[in-house]
Motif scaffolding. Structure first.
Motif, PDB file in Angstrom:
ATOM      1  N   MET A   1      70.456  22.887  37.801  1.00 35.09           N
ATOM      2  CA  MET A   1      70.461  23.700  39.014  1.00 35.09           C
ATOM      3  C   MET A   1      69.335  23.295  39.944  1.00 35.09           C
ATOM      4  N   ARG A   2      68.168  22.880  39.318  1.00 34.29           N
ATOM      5  CA  ARG A   2      67.023  22.496  40.142  1.00 34.29           C
ATOM      6  C   ARG A   2      67.333  21.290  41.017  1.00 34.29           C
ATOM      7  N   SER A   3      68.180  20.390  40.496  1.00 35.36           N
ATOM      8  CA  SER A   3      68.376  19.116  41.178  1.00 35.36           C
ATOM      9  C   SER A   3      69.115  19.265  42.508  1.00 35.36           C
ATOM     10  N   SER A   4      69.744  20.395  42.751  1.00 34.48           N
ATOM     11  CA  SER A   4      70.450  20.552  44.019  1.00 34.48           C
ATOM     12  C   SER A   4      69.545  21.150  45.105  1.00 34.48           C
ATOM     13  N   TRP A   5      68.270  21.332  44.790  1.00 36.90           N
ATOM     14  CA  TRP A   5      67.339  21.902  45.760  1.00 36.90           C
ATOM     15  C   TRP A   5      66.204  20.929  46.061  1.00 36.90           C
ATOM     16  N   GLU A   6      65.682  21.073  47.257  1.00 42.89           N
ATOM     17  CA  GLU A   6      64.577  20.236  47.699  1.00 42.89           C
ATOM     18  C   GLU A   6      63.430  21.154  48.119  1.00 42.89           C
ATOM     19  N   THR A   7      62.205  20.766  47.765  1.00 43.45           N
ATOM     20  CA  THR A   7      61.049  21.600  48.079  1.00 43.45           C
ATOM     21  C   THR A   7      60.253  20.999  49.239  1.00 43.45           C
ATOM     22  N   VAL A   8      59.780  21.848  50.117  1.00 43.41           N
ATOM     23  CA  VAL A   8      58.938  21.397  51.225  1.00 43.41           C
ATOM     24  C   VAL A   8      57.629  22.196  51.191  1.00 43.41           C
ATOM     25  N   ILE A   9      56.510  21.472  51.130  1.00 41.23           N
ATOM     26  CA  ILE A   9      55.211  22.142  51.011  1.00 41.23           C
ATOM     27  C   ILE A   9      54.239  21.604  52.060  1.00 41.23           C
ATOM     28  N   GLY A  10      53.501  22.488  52.658  1.00 36.90           N
ATOM     29  CA  GLY A  10      52.374  22.107  53.516  1.00 36.90           C
ATOM     30  C   GLY A  10      51.145  22.856  53.033  1.00 36.90           C
ATOM     31  N   LEU A  11      49.989  22.212  53.102  1.00 40.75           N
ATOM     32  CA  LEU A  11      48.767  22.877  52.643  1.00 40.75           C
ATOM     33  C   LEU A  11      47.789  23.106  53.796  1.00 40.75           C
ATOM     34  N   GLU A  12      47.117  24.240  53.745  1.00 44.38           N
ATOM     35  CA  GLU A  12      45.979  24.492  54.629  1.00 44.38           C
ATOM     36  C   GLU A  12      44.757  24.563  53.723  1.00 44.38           C
ATOM     37  N   ILE A  13      43.905  23.560  53.831  1.00 47.35           N
ATOM     38  CA  ILE A  13      42.726  23.518  52.967  1.00 47.35           C
ATOM     39  C   ILE A  13      41.503  23.978  53.753  1.00 47.35           C
ATOM     40  N   HIS A  14      40.759  24.894  53.165  1.00 52.85           N
ATOM     41  CA  HIS A  14      39.510  25.337  53.772  1.00 52.85           C
ATOM     42  C   HIS A  14      38.359  24.688  53.030  1.00 52.85           C
ATOM     43  N   SER A  15      37.621  23.858  53.731  1.00 55.12           N
ATOM     44  CA  SER A  15      36.495  23.187  53.112  1.00 55.12           C
ATOM     45  C   SER A  15      35.219  23.652  53.797  1.00 55.12           C
ATOM     46  N   GLN A  16      34.337  24.260  53.005  1.00 52.86           N
ATOM     47  CA  GLN A  16      33.073  24.713  53.578  1.00 52.86           C
ATOM     48  C   GLN A  16      32.231  23.491  53.929  1.00 52.86           C
ATOM     49  N   LEU A  17      31.635  23.489  55.093  1.00 57.75           N
ATOM     50  CA  LEU A  17      30.814  22.350  55.490  1.00 57.75           C
ATOM     51  C   LEU A  17      29.382  22.554  54.990  1.00 57.75           C
ATOM     52  N   ALA A  18      28.798  21.454  54.499  1.00 54.70           N
ATOM     53  CA  ALA A  18      27.502  21.557  53.814  1.00 54.70           C
ATOM     54  C   ALA A  18      26.338  21.520  54.798  1.00 54.70           C
ATOM     55  N   THR A  19      26.306  22.464  55.694  1.00 49.45           N
ATOM     56  CA  THR A  19      25.168  22.560  56.619  1.00 49.45           C
ATOM     57  C   THR A  19      24.105  23.445  55.996  1.00 49.45           C
ATOM     58  N   ARG A  20      22.899  23.377  56.558  1.00 52.06           N
ATOM     59  CA  ARG A  20      21.837  24.274  56.090  1.00 52.06           C
ATOM     60  C   ARG A  20      22.007  25.663  56.711  1.00 52.06           C
ATOM     61  N   SER A  21      22.342  25.671  58.015  1.00 53.80           N
ATOM     62  CA  SER A  21      22.452  26.952  58.718  1.00 53.80           C
ATOM     63  C   SER A  21      23.913  27.204  59.091  1.00 53.80           C
ATOM     64  N   LYS A  22      24.203  28.386  59.554  1.00 47.09           N
ATOM     65  CA  LYS A  22      25.590  28.775  59.836  1.00 47.09           C
ATOM     66  C   LYS A  22      26.134  28.097  61.084  1.00 47.09           C
ATOM     67  N   ILE A  23      27.433  28.273  61.302  1.00 46.58           N
ATOM     68  CA  ILE A  23      28.054  27.544  62.410  1.00 46.58           C
ATOM     69  C   ILE A  23      27.561  28.043  63.767  1.00 46.58           C
ATOM     70  N   PHE A  24      27.299  29.341  63.881  1.00 51.56           N
ATOM     71  CA  PHE A  24      26.877  29.881  65.176  1.00 51.56           C
ATOM     72  C   PHE A  24      25.532  30.593  65.142  1.00 51.56           C
ATOM     73  N   SER A  25      24.834  30.566  64.004  1.00 50.46           N
ATOM     74  CA  SER A  25      23.537  31.238  63.932  1.00 50.46           C
ATOM     75  C   SER A  25      22.571  30.459  63.064  1.00 50.46           C
ATOM     76  N   GLY A  26      21.305  30.857  63.106  1.00 50.05           N
ATOM     77  CA  GLY A  26      20.273  30.171  62.338  1.00 50.05           C
ATOM     78  C   GLY A  26      20.036  30.777  60.968  1.00 50.05           C
ATOM     79  N   ALA A  27      21.019  31.543  60.458  1.00 45.63           N
ATOM     80  CA  ALA A  27      20.883  32.097  59.104  1.00 45.63           C
ATOM     81  C   ALA A  27      21.269  31.041  58.080  1.00 45.63           C
ATOM     82  N   SER A  28      20.678  31.158  56.887  1.00 49.40           N
ATOM     83  CA  SER A  28      20.920  30.173  55.830  1.00 49.40           C
ATOM     84  C   SER A  28      22.311  30.313  55.234  1.00 49.40           C
TER      85      SER A  28
END
Lengths: 480, 95
Positions: free
Chosen positions: A1-28
């Motif tokens: 039954m599986r063989s008559s179906w096709e799967t479509v996948i898209g991913l949204e990956i969230h990767s934290q960026l390795a900065t010292r301070s935040k994106i819009f503030s000077g907090a650690s």
């Protein structure tokens, strides 16, 4: 039954960026601080504050864009994504919508048939992370820790080019390797620095239009990505085959029950009313800037893998494994450069004994108890026939346990190979005398018995005889 | 009316506003007037006009990646309705 179906996948990956301070503030952004000690007025969304963009996140996003062969936008715009949730103090998340910083990239994975498959990357945009809710031990309350609020994220959105859970994991691994190579994220999944949402749909094989998709939120391990997607594929197919319809909705994966289930709150609120953030001006970057970042890019995993095959003659699978992280690749190259031994032998030892020992002791390559130079020293002694490969394993274990360099261990334990032919001949004579039956069989044509004799000699010499030499002397004496 | 009652209901829900029954009719009319007013813009000829992201004709200033904020949690939490162990407390929200 599986063989008559096709799967479509898209991913949204969230990767934290390795900065010292935040994106819009000077907090650690340091992980693990006491709750709310790294949340400043900007992160808390107090009235009258103004976000100011961290230059390092622009640099990191540019590196990523170039590494996936994408267009890095000369001009990108931050927008407000509006929704209410207790861990989002402002009532909106600053993100990018119509004009993201990175568009039209690509990455290659190996599919089930071993072919290279191109996965399109629609876009990668910058945004701020939200805070964290804690539900345990607070009775009728939830506790909010806003230390993570404002931590920079790069959201990487793939095209729906993935056609199985395995491909999704392979793609996610490639991105994971890439961000760590570039040094733009630590990729730490336990700490939530690298997580993904999966959009999954199925359709009858051959159908052009896409099926209705569901989105599985917040998958934070490769194993969960695979299991959650597989569960969701089965669920959708079963549902459709029973005559039902897939409802477009957001679902959560429960790893304990291994199932996905609909998320309540967000299905009605999927209306984010994006608009350009008036607190932030468009981000403009010059062609010169992009070129200067391009010059500083490190060698990327795919290029390194190809070079390891071409330059060192390694098997592609081994090259793939060794280039899984920069530290491991550097370890291999340092060792290979320090010994006359063949590069494939170096690769075998790094992948086999060294990774095995690291795994056993739960260590990272950076904490290896045997350095690349000392491993090279050991392999040189195999190469110049001072010891056999088998003895080398003993020497390696001793080195791992702190007994010093290969030469020191070999000297201290007297493990040098016996290369003196007269000594080996004496042992061979003993073995022949002790096994007249086998000698007769051998002479009668059972040539496979040579292995038996070699084994006897190696045993008598505690593995210290040179196998090739033993072989030769045996054949001479047995009149092979 | 350019807006329906359902749309206003939806907008109120998104904005977490609780409107009384008799406030709806009024809101539908007033919000519709605002939308109609702004909608006049759609009659303007915008062919060849670059979409504007910001009224100021300049680019975003960037700041170096340096931590300069210090921990002022106690002061900030004086404004909070309820705190415990450094956490802000809110009514239980759980998925």
């Amino acid at each position: 039954m599986r063989s008559s179906w096709e799967t479509v996948i898209g991913l949204e990956i969230h990767s934290q960026l390795a900065t010292r301070s935040k994106i819009f503030s000077g907090a650690s952004t340091a992980y693990g601080a006491e709750p709310n000690t790294q949340a400043c007025l900007v992160d808390l969304g107090y009235p009258g504050v103004l976000p100011v963009l961290n230059e390092e996140v622009v640099h990191m996003a540019t590196m990523f864009g170039l590494a996936i062969n994408a267009t890095v936008a000369r001009r990108s715009v931050f927008a407000r994504k509006n929704y209410f949730y207790p861990d989002l103090p402002k009532g909106y998340q600053i993100s990018q919508f119509e004009l993201p910083i990175v568009e039209h990239g690509e990455l290659f994975i190996t599919d089930a048939e071993g072919r290279e498959k191109r996965i399109g990357i629609t876009r990668a945009h910058l945004e701020e992370d939200a805070g964290k809710s804690i539900h345990e031990g607070l009775d009728q309350y939830s506790g909010i820790d806003l230390n993570r609020a404002g931590t920079p994220l790069l959201e990487i959105v793939s095209e729906p080019d993935l056609s199985s859970a395995k491909e999704a994991v392979a793609y996610m691994r490639r991105i994971h390797t890439l961000v760590r190579y570039l040094g733009i994220s630590d990729g730490n999944m336990q700490e939530g620095s690298f997580r993904c949402d999966a959009n999954v749909s199925v359709r009858p094989l051959g159908q052009e239009t896409l099926g209705t998709r569901t989105e599985i939120k917040n998958l934070n391990s490769f194993r969960f990505v695979e299991k959650a997607i597989n569960f969701e594929i089965e669920r959708q197919i079963e549902h459709l085959e029973d005559g039902g319809e897939v409802v477009q909705e957001t679902r959560l994966y429960d790893s304990e029950k291994n199932e996905t289930r609909p998320m309540r709150s967000k299905e009605e609120a999927n209306d984010y009313r994006y608009f350009p953030d008036p607190d932030l001006l468009p981000v403009e970057i010059s062609v010169e800037y992009i070129e200067s970042v391009r010059q500083q890019l490190p060698e990327l995993p795919a290029a390194k893998q190809h070079r390891f095959v071409d330059e060192y003659g390694l098997r592609p699978d081994d090259a793939d494994l060794l280039t899984g992280s920069r530290a491991l690749a550097d370890f291999f190259e340092t060792a290979a450069a320090a010994t006359q031994a063949k590069a494939q032998l170096v690769a075998n030892w790094v992948i086999g004994d060294l990774l095995g020992a690291l795994n056993r002791d739960g260590l990272d390559i950076g904490d290896s108890k045997v350095s690349a130079i000392d491993l090279a020293g050991l392999l040189t002694r195999i190469h110049d026939n001072t010891i056999s490969g088998k003895i080398a394993k003993q020497v390696f274990e001793a080195m791992w346990d702190g007994a010093g360099t290969a030469d020191a261990v070999i000297e201290a334990k007297g493990l040098q190979q016996i290369t003196d032919s007269s000594a080996i001949e004496a042992v061979v004579d003993d073995v022949i005398t002790a096994n007249p039956g086998q000698v007769a069989e051998y002479k009668a044509g059972k040539s496979k018995l040579i292995g038996f004799f070699v084994g006897q000699v190696m045993q008598a010499t505690k593995g210290q005889a040179n196998p090739a030499q033993v072989n030769r002397i045996l054949r001479d004496k047995l009149g092979g | 009316m350019s807006l329906s009652k359902d749309q206003v209901h939806h907008i109120a829900m998104l904005a977490r506003l609780k409107l009384n029954k008799d406030e709806y009719a009024d809101s539908v009319e007033k919000l519709s007037r605002i939308v109609d007013f702004v909608d006049q813009l759609s009659r303007a000829d915008t062919v060849g006009v670059v979409p504007m992201a910001h009224p100021l004709d300049t680019a975003q200033r960037l700041r170096p990646d340096v931590v300069f904020e210090t921990d002022e949690r106690d002061r900030f939490q004086e404004n909070a309705a309820a705190v415990s162990g450094g956490l802000y407390l809110v009514p239980k929200v759980i998925e």
